[in-house]
Design a protein around this motif. Structure first.
Motif, PDB file in Angstrom:
ATOM      1  N   PHE A  14       0.087  10.955   8.947  1.00 46.05           N
ATOM      2  CA  PHE A  14      -1.110  11.211   9.756  1.00 46.05           C
ATOM      3  C   PHE A  14      -1.697  12.666   9.551  1.00 46.05           C
ATOM      4  N   TYR A  15      -0.686  13.593   9.556  1.00 51.93           N
ATOM      5  CA  TYR A  15      -1.063  15.025   9.664  1.00 51.93           C
ATOM      6  C   TYR A  15      -1.420  15.502   8.502  1.00 51.93           C
ATOM      7  N   ASN A  16      -1.018  14.864   7.428  1.00 51.21           N
ATOM      8  CA  ASN A  16      -1.639  15.414   6.194  1.00 51.21           C
ATOM      9  C   ASN A  16      -3.210  15.068   5.921  1.00 51.21           C
ATOM     10  N   ARG A  17      -3.690  15.737   4.764  1.00 54.72           N
ATOM     11  CA  ARG A  17      -4.983  15.661   4.644  1.00 54.72           C
ATOM     12  C   ARG A  17      -5.216  15.424   3.091  1.00 54.72           C
ATOM     13  N   TYR A  18      -6.245  14.765   2.668  1.00 52.16           N
ATOM     14  CA  TYR A  18      -6.322  14.550   1.234  1.00 52.16           C
ATOM     15  C   TYR A  18      -7.763  14.859   0.752  1.00 52.16           C
ATOM     16  N   LEU A  19      -7.780  15.611   0.005  1.00 59.11           N
ATOM     17  CA  LEU A  19      -9.209  16.038  -0.504  1.00 59.11           C
ATOM     18  C   LEU A  19      -9.561  15.238  -1.856  1.00 59.11           C
ATOM     19  N   VAL A  20     -10.630  14.240  -1.838  1.00 60.99           N
ATOM     20  CA  VAL A  20     -10.695  13.142  -2.805  1.00 60.99           C
ATOM     21  C   VAL A  20     -11.663  13.791  -3.762  1.00 60.99           C
ATOM     22  N   ASP A  21     -10.945  13.518  -4.946  1.00 57.27           N
ATOM     23  CA  ASP A  21     -11.869  13.809  -6.297  1.00 57.27           C
ATOM     24  C   ASP A  21     -12.649  12.867  -6.813  1.00 57.27           C
ATOM     25  N   VAL A  22     -13.800  12.605  -6.271  1.00 61.42           N
ATOM     26  CA  VAL A  22     -14.624  11.337  -6.235  1.00 61.42           C
ATOM     27  C   VAL A  22     -14.956  11.124  -7.800  1.00 61.42           C
ATOM     28  N   GLY A  23     -14.453   9.889  -8.251  1.00 60.02           N
ATOM     29  CA  GLY A  23     -14.682   9.469  -9.665  1.00 60.02           C
ATOM     30  C   GLY A  23     -13.620   9.777 -10.497  1.00 60.02           C
ATOM     31  N   ARG A  24     -12.554  10.469 -10.016  1.00 56.03           N
ATOM     32  CA  ARG A  24     -11.642  11.278 -10.925  1.00 56.03           C
ATOM     33  C   ARG A  24     -10.028  10.933 -10.245  1.00 56.03           C
ATOM     34  N   PRO A  25      -9.678   9.609 -10.055  1.00 60.81           N
ATOM     35  CA  PRO A  25      -8.554   9.147  -9.357  1.00 60.81           C
ATOM     36  C   PRO A  25      -7.470   9.795 -10.292  1.00 60.81           C
ATOM     37  N   HIS A  26      -6.148  10.248  -9.673  1.00 58.16           N
ATOM     38  CA  HIS A  26      -5.001  10.686 -10.482  1.00 58.16           C
ATOM     39  C   HIS A  26      -4.046   9.646 -11.113  1.00 58.16           C
ATOM     40  N   ILE A  27      -4.279   8.415 -10.266  1.00 61.05           N
ATOM     41  CA  ILE A  27      -3.754   7.189 -10.598  1.00 61.05           C
ATOM     42  C   ILE A  27      -4.358   6.108 -10.896  1.00 61.05           C
ATOM     43  N   ARG A  28      -4.171   5.391 -11.988  1.00 57.80           N
ATOM     44  CA  ARG A  28      -4.956   4.149 -12.411  1.00 57.80           C
ATOM     45  C   ARG A  28      -3.958   3.175 -12.530  1.00 57.80           C
ATOM     46  N   VAL A  29      -4.188   1.735 -12.076  1.00 61.56           N
ATOM     47  CA  VAL A  29      -3.293   0.729 -12.456  1.00 61.56           C
ATOM     48  C   VAL A  29      -3.990   0.209 -13.532  1.00 61.56           C
ATOM     49  N   ARG A  30      -3.124   0.102 -14.723  1.00 69.05           N
ATOM     50  CA  ARG A  30      -3.732  -0.704 -15.900  1.00 69.05           C
ATOM     51  C   ARG A  30      -3.994  -2.059 -15.763  1.00 69.05           C
ATOM     52  N   ALA A  31      -5.111  -2.873 -16.316  1.00 70.91           N
ATOM     53  CA  ALA A  31      -5.371  -4.238 -16.310  1.00 70.91           C
ATOM     54  C   ALA A  31      -4.023  -5.039 -16.647  1.00 70.91           C
ATOM     55  N   HIS A  32      -4.216  -6.018 -15.812  1.00 70.20           N
ATOM     56  CA  HIS A  32      -2.865  -6.898 -15.920  1.00 70.20           C
ATOM     57  C   HIS A  32      -3.126  -8.384 -15.418  1.00 70.20           C
ATOM     58  N   LYS A  33      -2.805  -9.571 -15.971  1.00 74.36           N
ATOM     59  CA  LYS A  33      -3.075 -10.650 -15.560  1.00 74.36           C
ATOM     60  C   LYS A  33      -2.157 -11.131 -14.375  1.00 74.36           C
ATOM     61  N   LYS A  34      -0.720 -10.766 -14.622  1.00 75.33           N
ATOM     62  CA  LYS A  34       0.104 -11.066 -13.555  1.00 75.33           C
ATOM     63  C   LYS A  34       0.789  -9.670 -13.322  1.00 75.33           C
ATOM     64  N   PRO A  35       1.114  -9.305 -12.084  1.00 77.46           N
ATOM     65  CA  PRO A  35       1.872  -7.821 -12.154  1.00 77.46           C
ATOM     66  C   PRO A  35       3.335  -7.983 -12.395  1.00 77.46           C
ATOM     67  N   SER A  36       3.554  -6.999 -12.831  1.00 77.17           N
ATOM     68  CA  SER A  36       5.060  -6.607 -13.413  1.00 77.17           C
ATOM     69  C   SER A  36       5.878  -6.736 -12.240  1.00 77.17           C
ATOM     70  N   ARG A  37       7.118  -6.820 -12.234  1.00 83.59           N
ATOM     71  CA  ARG A  37       8.217  -6.611 -11.258  1.00 83.59           C
ATOM     72  C   ARG A  37       7.978  -5.075 -10.739  1.00 83.59           C
ATOM     73  N   GLU A  38       7.786  -4.129 -11.660  1.00 81.90           N
ATOM     74  CA  GLU A  38       7.598  -2.925 -11.422  1.00 81.90           C
ATOM     75  C   GLU A  38       6.385  -2.521 -10.436  1.00 81.90           C
ATOM     76  N   LEU A  39       5.180  -3.106 -10.762  1.00 85.31           N
ATOM     77  CA  LEU A  39       4.193  -2.852  -9.865  1.00 85.31           C
ATOM     78  C   LEU A  39       4.347  -3.838  -8.565  1.00 85.31           C
ATOM     79  N   LEU A  40       4.929  -4.627  -8.603  1.00 89.07           N
ATOM     80  CA  LEU A  40       5.155  -5.389  -7.164  1.00 89.07           C
ATOM     81  C   LEU A  40       6.134  -4.198  -6.477  1.00 89.07           C
ATOM     82  N   ALA A  41       7.112  -3.698  -7.048  1.00 90.42           N
ATOM     83  CA  ALA A  41       8.043  -2.576  -6.303  1.00 90.42           C
ATOM     84  C   ALA A  41       7.104  -1.682  -5.629  1.00 90.42           C
TER      85      ALA A  41
END
Length: 98
Positions: A14-41
């Motif tokens: 809660f004490y941390n703050r995050y400065l959002v870079d709108v429109g430029r996320p540094h992490i993206r989940v690639r398109a998937h039909k069924k989540p892999s076990r790594e994504l579910l982890a």
């Protein structure tokens, strides 16, 4: 047995703050039909709880609040499930205490 008061991770985050870079996320989940076990982890191991299942059963990421610990990078990036990069300079997590 410890007499120290217990502290929840959520309380510390809660004490941390995050400065959002709108429109430029540094992490993206690639398109998937069924989540892999790594994504579910990632639903369980992300300390900031940035990963969630949407109503369609797909894993999504919300980078607001990411502490840039690299856990998801170690687990899911090698499998090709996510794209990860450091946030642009000046953006990302701003730690309040160290």
């Amino acid at each position: 047995m410890s007499t120290e008061p217990s502290v929840r991770v959520e309380d510390k985050l809660f004490y941390n703050r995050y400065l959002v870079d709108v429109g430029r996320p540094h992490i993206r989940v690639r398109a998937h039909k069924k989540p892999s076990r790594e994504l579910l982890a990632l639903l369980k191991i992300c300390p900031a709880r940035c990963y969630e299942l949407n109503d369609s059963g797909q894993v999504e990421v919300t980078v607001d609040g990411c502490v840039e610990c690299g856990t998801c990078r170690v687990i899911a990036e090698p499998t090709g499930d996510i794209e990860w990069s450091y946030p642009r300079g000046g953006y990302g997590v701003l730690f309040k205490f160290g």
